[in-house]
Design an enzyme around this catalytic site. Structure first.
Site, PDB file in Angstrom:
ATOM      1  N   ASP A   1       0.828  -1.207   0.000  1.00 21.11           N
ATOM      2  CA  ASP A   1       0.000   0.000   0.000  1.00 21.11           C
ATOM      3  C   ASP A   1       0.865   1.261   0.000  1.00 21.11           C
ATOM      4  OD1 ASP A   1      -2.341   1.446  -0.006  1.00 21.11           O
ATOM      5  OD2 ASP A   1      -2.776   1.163   2.131  1.00 21.11           O
TER       6      ASP A   1
ATOM      7  N   HIS B   1       2.233   3.157  -9.021  1.00 22.34           N
ATOM      8  CA  HIS B   1       2.024   1.723  -9.274  1.00 22.34           C
ATOM      9  C   HIS B   1       3.204   1.163 -10.071  1.00 22.34           C
ATOM     10  CE1 HIS B   1      -1.816   2.224  -7.519  1.00 22.34           C
ATOM     11  NE2 HIS B   1      -2.389   2.824  -8.539  1.00 22.34           N
TER      12      HIS B   1
ATOM     13  N   LEU C   1       9.462 -21.686  -5.021  1.00 24.10           N
ATOM     14  CA  LEU C   1       8.711 -20.604  -4.362  1.00 24.10           C
ATOM     15  C   LEU C   1       7.345 -20.504  -5.021  1.00 24.10           C
ATOM     16  CD1 LEU C   1       8.423 -17.979  -2.612  1.00 24.10           C
ATOM     17  CD2 LEU C   1       9.378 -16.740  -4.558  1.00 24.10           C
TER      18      LEU C   1
ATOM     19  N   GLU D   1       0.726 -13.372  12.279  1.00 25.37           N
ATOM     20  CA  GLU D   1       1.377 -12.248  12.964  1.00 25.37           C
ATOM     21  C   GLU D   1       1.356 -11.072  11.993  1.00 25.37           C
ATOM     22  OE1 GLU D   1       2.547 -12.266  16.083  1.00 25.37           O
ATOM     23  OE2 GLU D   1       1.898 -14.352  16.307  1.00 25.37           O
TER      24      GLU D   1
HETATM   25  C1  IPE Z   1      -5.475  -2.639  -0.259  1.00 29.59           C
HETATM   26  O1  IPE Z   1      -5.112  -1.320  -0.371  1.00 29.59           O
HETATM   27  C2  IPE Z   1      -5.509  -3.313  -1.606  1.00 29.59           C
HETATM   28  C3  IPE Z   1      -4.225  -3.518  -2.256  1.00 29.59           C
HETATM   29  C4  IPE Z   1      -3.065  -3.258  -1.739  1.00 29.59           C
HETATM   30  C5  IPE Z   1      -4.284  -4.087  -3.584  1.00 29.59           C
HETATM   31  P1  IPE Z   1      -6.200  -0.151  -0.507  1.00 29.59           P
HETATM   32  O2  IPE Z   1      -5.453   1.117  -0.601  1.00 29.59           O
HETATM   33  O3  IPE Z   1      -7.146  -0.463  -1.599  1.00 29.59           O
HETATM   34  O4  IPE Z   1      -6.980  -0.265   0.880  1.00 29.59           O
HETATM   35  P2  IPE Z   1      -7.740   0.829   1.734  1.00 29.59           P
HETATM   36  O5  IPE Z   1      -8.742   1.486   0.829  1.00 29.59           O
HETATM   37  O6  IPE Z   1      -6.723   1.798   2.229  1.00 29.59           O
HETATM   38  O7  IPE Z   1      -8.357   0.062   2.858  1.00 29.59           O
HETATM   39  C1  IPE Z   2      -1.569   0.310  -3.316  1.00 30.78           C
HETATM   40  O1  IPE Z   2      -1.374   1.683  -3.415  1.00 30.78           O
HETATM   41  C2  IPE Z   2      -1.821  -0.326  -4.657  1.00 30.78           C
HETATM   42  C3  IPE Z   2      -3.225  -0.700  -4.879  1.00 30.78           C
HETATM   43  C4  IPE Z   2      -4.193  -0.602  -4.024  1.00 30.78           C
HETATM   44  C5  IPE Z   2      -3.531  -1.234  -6.180  1.00 30.78           C
HETATM   45  P1  IPE Z   2      -2.571   2.716  -3.403  1.00 30.78           P
HETATM   46  O2  IPE Z   2      -2.964   2.997  -4.807  1.00 30.78           O
HETATM   47  O3  IPE Z   2      -3.669   2.260  -2.523  1.00 30.78           O
HETATM   48  O4  IPE Z   2      -1.861   3.988  -2.786  1.00 30.78           O
HETATM   49  P2  IPE Z   2      -2.448   4.992  -1.701  1.00 30.78           P
HETATM   50  O5  IPE Z   2      -2.923   4.168  -0.561  1.00 30.78           O
HETATM   51  O6  IPE Z   2      -3.561   5.710  -2.369  1.00 30.78           O
HETATM   52  O7  IPE Z   2      -1.294   5.865  -1.357  1.00 30.78           O
HETATM   53 MG    MG Z   3      -4.048   2.456  -0.557  1.00 24.64          MG
END
Ligand code: IPE
Ligand code: IPE
Ligand code: MG
Length: 247
Positions: free
Chosen positions: A26, A43, A137, A213
């Protein structure tokens, strides 16, 4: 810090490696914003880090690595971001597949087939098939994945077996559910890592994470390093897992 991840590896107890690590990658959007770029550039930067983590997983002898690439809730983003992500995930896989396969990686996509663009599933399958011989893996890419969706699909399959008389209701237990999830046959995650400072599961592996964990870091995914990955495992190895028992 990144340069010294190899110095951290000897600190790992090879006997106590987690069998399965699941990552919630994230913070790509915030990373891009901080670098004055469009969200999608975050991304793109994130893909490189996935590659590094797969290499590190192989290096330390991890058996299962699951990464959250796209959730069932992520359809709620702009069409532009959704389409970019779907294409990025598939293109990255196609780019890396030969090297991954030659390196003993077995690749599976975990998630719902619904809503994915036409031909997507077939293309994934065609590309991954050769890797299914491998067992060094297991790399799971959680794609169009949602823990509740996974349970709904499992319940439907179980109900169908019950209705057809194949399965007696009295025989339904926790294993029946586990065996009908996308992760059937795999060990539950021992360690779940989430980057970007959010302390939640976001519908990830909700059944499988019962006794996992957790390890959280403020680091945004594109900045996540091999050192931090190893550090998370060292921390995990210092935890006392009790599974509800006294000893
Ligand atoms: C969780 O991240 C999904 C992925 C990493 C693919 P999000 O950014 O979508 O989750 P929320 O909205 O912060 O809970
Ligand atoms: C995680 O990064 C990737 C996906 C959820 C696909 P985000 O796109 O959620 O990035 P933030 O959380 O908005 O910074
Ligand atoms: Mg996110």
């Amino acid at each position: 810090m990144e340069s010294d991840y190899k110095d951290l590896i000897p600190q790992l107890d090879k006997e106590k490696l987690p069998q399965h690590i699941a990552i919630i990658m994230d913070g790509n959007g915030r990373w891009a914003q901080a670098h004055k770029m469009k969200r999608v550039n975050g991304h793109k930067a994130g893909v490189k880090v996935v590659k590094q983590m797969v290499e590190t997983a192989r290096e330390i002898g991890l058996k299962y690595l699951t990464v959250y690439a796209f959730s069932t809730e992520n359809w709620g983003r702009s069409d532009y971001e959704v389409n970019y992500l779907l294409k990025l995930i598939l293109d990255s896989l196609i780019n890396e597949i030969d090297e991954l396969t030659n390196n003993g990686v077995n690749i599976h996509f975990l998630g719902s087939k619904e809503r994915l663009p036409k031909g997507y599933e077939k293309k994934v399958e065609e590309n991954c098939r050769r890797s299914w011989e491998n067992s060094e893996l297991f790399l799971n890419v959680a794609m169009n994945y949602g823990g509740r969706q996974e349970l709904v699909e499992a319940v439907k399959k179980i109900a169908a077996s019950a209705v057809s008389g194949e399965l007696a209701i009295a025989d339904i237990d926790g294993n029946t559910i586990s065996d009908n999830l996308y992760t059937a046959g795999m060990p539950d995650p021992d360690l779940i890592i989430r980057t970007s400072g959010e302390i939640r599961l976001s519908n990830y592996l909700i059944w499988q994470s019962t006794y996992a964990e957790f390890w959280f870091t403020e680091t945004l995914w594109p900045d996540f390093t091999r050192s931090e990955f190893i550090q998370a495992i060292i921390d995990y190895q210092n935890r006392k897992r009790r599974f509800g028992k006294r000893k």
